[in-house]
Each structure stands twice: as structure tokens, then as C-alpha cells.
Design an enzyme around this catalytic site. Sequence first.
Site, PDB file in Angstrom:
ATOM      1  N   TYR A 165      -5.076  -7.927  15.076  1.00 26.77           N
ATOM      2  CA  TYR A 165      -6.314  -7.690  15.821  1.00 26.77           C
ATOM      3  C   TYR A 165      -7.280  -8.868  15.723  1.00 26.77           C
ATOM      4  CZ  TYR A 165      -5.164  -2.786  16.839  1.00 26.77           C
ATOM      5  OH  TYR A 165      -4.596  -1.631  17.320  1.00 26.77           O
ATOM      6  N   ILE A 225       0.815  -1.217   0.000  1.00 31.06           N
ATOM      7  CA  ILE A 225       0.000   0.000   0.000  1.00 31.06           C
ATOM      8  C   ILE A 225       0.849   1.268   0.000  1.00 31.06           C
ATOM      9  CG2 ILE A 225      -0.312   0.206   2.510  1.00 31.06           C
ATOM     10  CD1 ILE A 225      -3.333   0.863   1.826  1.00 31.06           C
ATOM     11  N   GLY A 228      -5.285  -8.477  10.778  1.00 31.12           N
ATOM     12  CA  GLY A 228      -3.952  -8.970  11.129  1.00 31.12           C
ATOM     13  C   GLY A 228      -3.897  -9.334  12.601  1.00 31.12           C
ATOM     14  N   SER A 267      -8.116  -4.527  10.681  1.00 27.89           N
ATOM     15  CA  SER A 267      -8.354  -5.425  11.831  1.00 27.89           C
ATOM     16  C   SER A 267      -8.126  -6.904  11.571  1.00 27.89           C
ATOM     17  CB  SER A 267      -9.747  -5.227  12.419  1.00 27.89           C
ATOM     18  OG  SER A 267      -9.824  -4.019  13.136  1.00 27.89           O
ATOM     19  N   VAL A 293       1.238  -3.299   8.693  1.00 25.90           N
ATOM     20  CA  VAL A 293       0.988  -2.223   7.731  1.00 25.90           C
ATOM     21  C   VAL A 293       1.202  -0.853   8.377  1.00 25.90           C
ATOM     22  CG1 VAL A 293      -0.773  -1.156   6.263  1.00 25.90           C
ATOM     23  CG2 VAL A 293      -0.580  -3.626   6.361  1.00 25.90           C
ATOM     24  N   ASP A 294       0.753  -0.698   9.612  1.00 24.68           N
ATOM     25  CA  ASP A 294       0.889   0.580  10.313  1.00 24.68           C
ATOM     26  C   ASP A 294       2.355   1.002  10.398  1.00 24.68           C
ATOM     27  OD1 ASP A 294       0.227   2.840  11.851  1.00 24.68           O
ATOM     28  OD2 ASP A 294       0.092   1.709  13.708  1.00 24.68           O
TER      29      ASP A 294
END
Length: 169
Positions: free
Chosen positions: A122, A11, A120, A118, A33-34
Amino acid sequence: MTTIKVVEADITTLKVDAIVNAANTGLRGGGGVDGAIHRAAGMAELNAACAKFHGCRTGEAVITPGFKLPAKYIIHTPGPVWHGGNHNEDQLLANSYQHSLELAAQNNCRDVAFSSISTGVYGFPLERAAKIAIKTIRDFIQKDDSLKEVIICAFDPRTAKAYRQAIAE
């Protein structure tokens, strides 16, 4: 007419008006990703921009510049942690998509790319999350046609397949 498509990519490489970060409530670059988005955008700049919000509640969303990313903006939304499905997780996830789409439209974005929020660490079940995401996106674009393209950016083939199946239903 707005199109919805699924791509399998990183991304942080997409040249779109906005990417949506599956953030944590503290808006500090975490893992997955974050963390990748924070590193690619420029950790110092993005952390400073996020600090101005003093966090973000689950299901809400905030927007920052994209800094070093090809995307003009980053929309940060903390999705819900999965606790078995009886703690309003579905609605909180729908809210994450809804509020992100609203921010994209309010900031004159023509295209927006979502990570799989959410699913992954989470622990939200992937197929369930994909159905909620696609329904929320479809409901939004029926009322607001300002977005021309909504992209689901999958990191792996399993995620891409789940979102493609949700679109086909």
C-alpha cells in the site's frame, strides 16, 4: 499499565489474544501478511468467517476467530493506500489502529499484536506510519487500561527499527 514493545517475528506464530491483520477491503486473503495469516489460520474457515461481513471499509475493523492460529482472534483492518499524503491517509491509518484497539478491548483481549499496517504494497511511508501507530496506541492506552501489552510485530529489521524509534520519541 500497558506496555508497548516491538518484536521481529512471524505474526502467525505469536501466542496472544489477538493479532491485527493488514487486510484488504474485501477481507479476502491477499499477498504479504494478509495471505500468510489466511493460510496459517485455515483458508476455508477464515474466508467463510470474513464473508459474513461483506467487506470492510478502510480505517474500520472487524474481528474473527483465530482458527488454527495460536491467537484467539484476528482483527482485520484495511489500512489506506498511500496517494501522496493529501487524501486523508494519516487519519485513515490512525482509525485502523484505533478501531482495532477498540475491538481488542471489547473482546476482553489482554494482549494484541499488530503488523505494520499499510507499509507494504500500500506504500505508506514506514517512518510516518510508525509515528502515527505509536501515537494512536499511546492515546488509546491512556484512556483504556484493559490491554496489558501491545506488540508491534515487524517482519524485518528496517520495520522494527522504525517502530522502536517512534517509541523512543
